[in-house]
Write an enzyme that holds these catalytic residues in place. Sequence first.
Site, PDB file in Angstrom:
ATOM      1  N   GLY A   5      21.434 -20.742  -3.665  1.00 26.09           N
ATOM      2  CA  GLY A   5      22.746 -21.294  -3.363  1.00 26.09           C
ATOM      3  C   GLY A   5      23.900 -20.680  -4.129  1.00 26.09           C
ATOM      4  O   GLY A   5      25.063 -21.022  -3.862  1.00 26.09           O
ATOM      5  N   CYS A  10      34.269 -14.859  24.835  1.00 26.46           N
ATOM      6  CA  CYS A  10      35.070 -15.830  25.584  1.00 26.46           C
ATOM      7  C   CYS A  10      35.067 -17.166  24.872  1.00 26.46           C
ATOM      8  O   CYS A  10      34.406 -18.119  25.323  1.00 26.46           O
ATOM      9  CB  CYS A  10      34.513 -15.990  26.992  1.00 26.46           C
ATOM     10  SG  CYS A  10      34.557 -14.464  27.891  1.00 26.46           S
ATOM     11  N   TYR A  46      23.735 -14.010   6.306  1.00 27.62           N
ATOM     12  CA  TYR A  46      24.041 -15.006   7.333  1.00 27.62           C
ATOM     13  C   TYR A  46      24.998 -14.477   8.407  1.00 27.62           C
ATOM     14  O   TYR A  46      25.805 -15.221   8.947  1.00 27.62           O
ATOM     15  CB  TYR A  46      24.592 -16.298   6.700  1.00 27.62           C
ATOM     16  CG  TYR A  46      23.650 -16.878   5.679  1.00 27.62           C
ATOM     17  CD1 TYR A  46      22.422 -17.401   6.064  1.00 27.62           C
ATOM     18  CD2 TYR A  46      23.956 -16.865   4.318  1.00 27.62           C
ATOM     19  CE1 TYR A  46      21.534 -17.918   5.134  1.00 27.62           C
ATOM     20  CE2 TYR A  46      23.071 -17.371   3.374  1.00 27.62           C
ATOM     21  CZ  TYR A  46      21.859 -17.887   3.789  1.00 27.62           C
ATOM     22  OH  TYR A  46      20.981 -18.389   2.858  1.00 27.62           O
TER      23      TYR A  46
HETATM   24  N1  LLP Z   1      16.356 -22.029  -0.395  1.00 27.73           N
HETATM   25  C1  LLP Z   1      16.448 -22.857   0.656  1.00 27.73           C
HETATM   26  C2  LLP Z   1      15.420 -23.875   0.848  1.00 27.73           C
HETATM   27  C3  LLP Z   1      17.500 -22.730   1.558  1.00 27.73           C
HETATM   28  O1  LLP Z   1      17.582 -23.562   2.594  1.00 27.73           O
HETATM   29  C4  LLP Z   1      18.477 -21.728   1.357  1.00 27.73           C
HETATM   30  C5  LLP Z   1      19.594 -21.573   2.284  1.00 27.73           C
HETATM   31  C6  LLP Z   1      18.330 -20.872   0.245  1.00 27.73           C
HETATM   32  C7  LLP Z   1      17.259 -21.063  -0.614  1.00 27.73           C
HETATM   33  C8  LLP Z   1      19.285 -19.751  -0.042  1.00 27.73           C
HETATM   34  O2  LLP Z   1      20.585 -20.139  -0.196  1.00 27.73           O
HETATM   35  P1  LLP Z   1      21.667 -19.034  -0.610  1.00 27.73           P
HETATM   36  O3  LLP Z   1      21.286 -18.498  -1.979  1.00 27.73           O
HETATM   37  O4  LLP Z   1      21.647 -17.973   0.410  1.00 27.73           O
HETATM   38  O5  LLP Z   1      22.959 -19.760  -0.624  1.00 27.73           O
HETATM   39  N2  LLP Z   1      24.461 -20.212   7.127  1.00 27.73           N
HETATM   40  C9  LLP Z   1      25.139 -20.667   5.914  1.00 27.73           C
HETATM   41  C10 LLP Z   1      24.171 -20.752   4.755  1.00 27.73           C
HETATM   42  C11 LLP Z   1      22.981 -21.616   5.055  1.00 27.73           C
HETATM   43  C12 LLP Z   1      22.007 -21.639   3.919  1.00 27.73           C
HETATM   44  C13 LLP Z   1      20.719 -22.225   4.350  1.00 27.73           C
HETATM   45  N3  LLP Z   1      19.767 -22.339   3.305  1.00 27.73           N
HETATM   46  C14 LLP Z   1      26.296 -19.717   5.617  1.00 27.73           C
HETATM   47  O6  LLP Z   1      26.481 -18.750   6.348  1.00 27.73           O
HETATM   48  O7  LLP Z   1      27.041 -19.947   4.681  1.00 27.73           O
END
Ligand code: LLP
Length: 451
Positions: free
Chosen positions: A265, A378, A407
């Site tokens: 995150g 569109c 993403y």
């Molecule tokens: N671990 C789990 C269980 C997760 O669900 C996620 C992300 C991560 C790790 C990694 O999170 P990161 O380090 O990438 O923030 N589509 C959204 C982000 C959705 C994240 C989903 N889960 C965007 O474009 O901001």
Amino acid sequence: MPRSGQNTLEKTASNPPPNFDMNRLDLFPISTKIKNDRLTVAGHDLAELAEKNGTPLYVYDRATLDDAALGYKSALASSYPEPASVTYAGKAFLCLALAQWTQSHGLTVDCTGEGEIAIAAAAGVPRENILAHGVNKSNEDLKAAKKHAGIIVVDNLSELNRITNLPITNPPTLWLRLLPGVSVTTHHAHTQTGHQESKFGMTRGEILEAANLCRENNLPLNGIHFHQGSNFRDPEPLIPAIEMALDLAKEIGFSGEWHFCPGGGWGAAYHEDELPHPSIESYVRGIAEAVIEGCQSRGLDLPHLHLEPGRSLVARAGVAVYRVGAVKKRGDKTWLLTDGGMADNPRFALYGAGYSCLTVSGVGGERSGKVSIAGPYCESGDIVIEDLPMPKIKAGDLIAIPVAGAYHLSMSSNYNGARRPAVIWLEERDARLIQRRETTDDLLRRDLPLG
Ligand code: LLP
């Protein structure tokens, strides 16, 4: 190569004017340079790459990926005395080449479901480095996890019951996913996962019930996990969640070699206004200290610590290159209409995400006013950028959007018959196609005629 530092401007034919925003350049991969007023990444001219491969085009800079992975690993090594690992959250972007790259750093790969497990397995990621996630895993997901994964993170009791009934001789080890009920501040409510009403994970009571079920069924439970949300820059809310997870670990009776993962995150800067972004090192140190102190005060053995980043590993490494097809003036707005948009990057439409960009040639051009950038689809929400100061841009020019590595492609679609872009892997002296552009044949591949 500058480590996570400022990008460089090579004083060749011309220099940017004094009002050029160097911060904007620092959103780009660490190997980015301006040469003869043109953007290069790892020594490769983006305009030439676009000419050769077409647009929209995505490039990934290996040096930036390596820098982020090493940043995590060295921060863990210097702040945590016990074994610690980095798990790449494949949902940010997964393909064969990227999965292969993870193994050059010995990363575990977090795979959501059978599809991502199949990609990791095809790339040769060994079982011990595949971790299976998912909030509502199907039996197929669980079977794939059983076959290829070393760890399953259990999201709920019904899933655990199904795991109990799976005929497994050599089962992956299990971790339980806690819903801490504490939220972090992210860019949008849709990227928060740890708050009380969230669909993810188990409450305290459910975790204890799950631990009992594991004990009764002799399941190899040895870890606890939570993930509070995505794209935060203040890790403070992780502390109460870590405390809660450690309380549970104590109550369950974890000792000796056990595993703890406070998720991923950690955020990334998408716009120059978000610079400087706090360092990966400060985030990792904060977590390590909280885990060490929390374990000491509870008399718990220190766990094997896992971090699970997606965005902060890959976002900055990616650049999207679009070609402007038309310029329209509408009231106070100047629209640049590009060939990429919500089909390869739905983040504005989904979260109102803010971005920045540079022109690919004439990078140092004097700013001439604000532009908004929209794609060819569109849908009025097919916007990439709103009201960004840019130099004069005309139809036919190329623009480069930084922080495009996470993403975008993993959430891309075939909306309006869009064909997903080609992806190029960039190293000094090597520019390699790692995903070809989709074709109209690809669009028809799954279809069957009525008669
Ligand atoms: N671990 C789990 C269980 C997760 O669900 C996620 C992300 C991560 C790790 C990694 O999170 P990161 O380090 O990438 O923030 N589509 C959204 C982000 C959705 C994240 C989903 N889960 C965007 O474009 O901001």
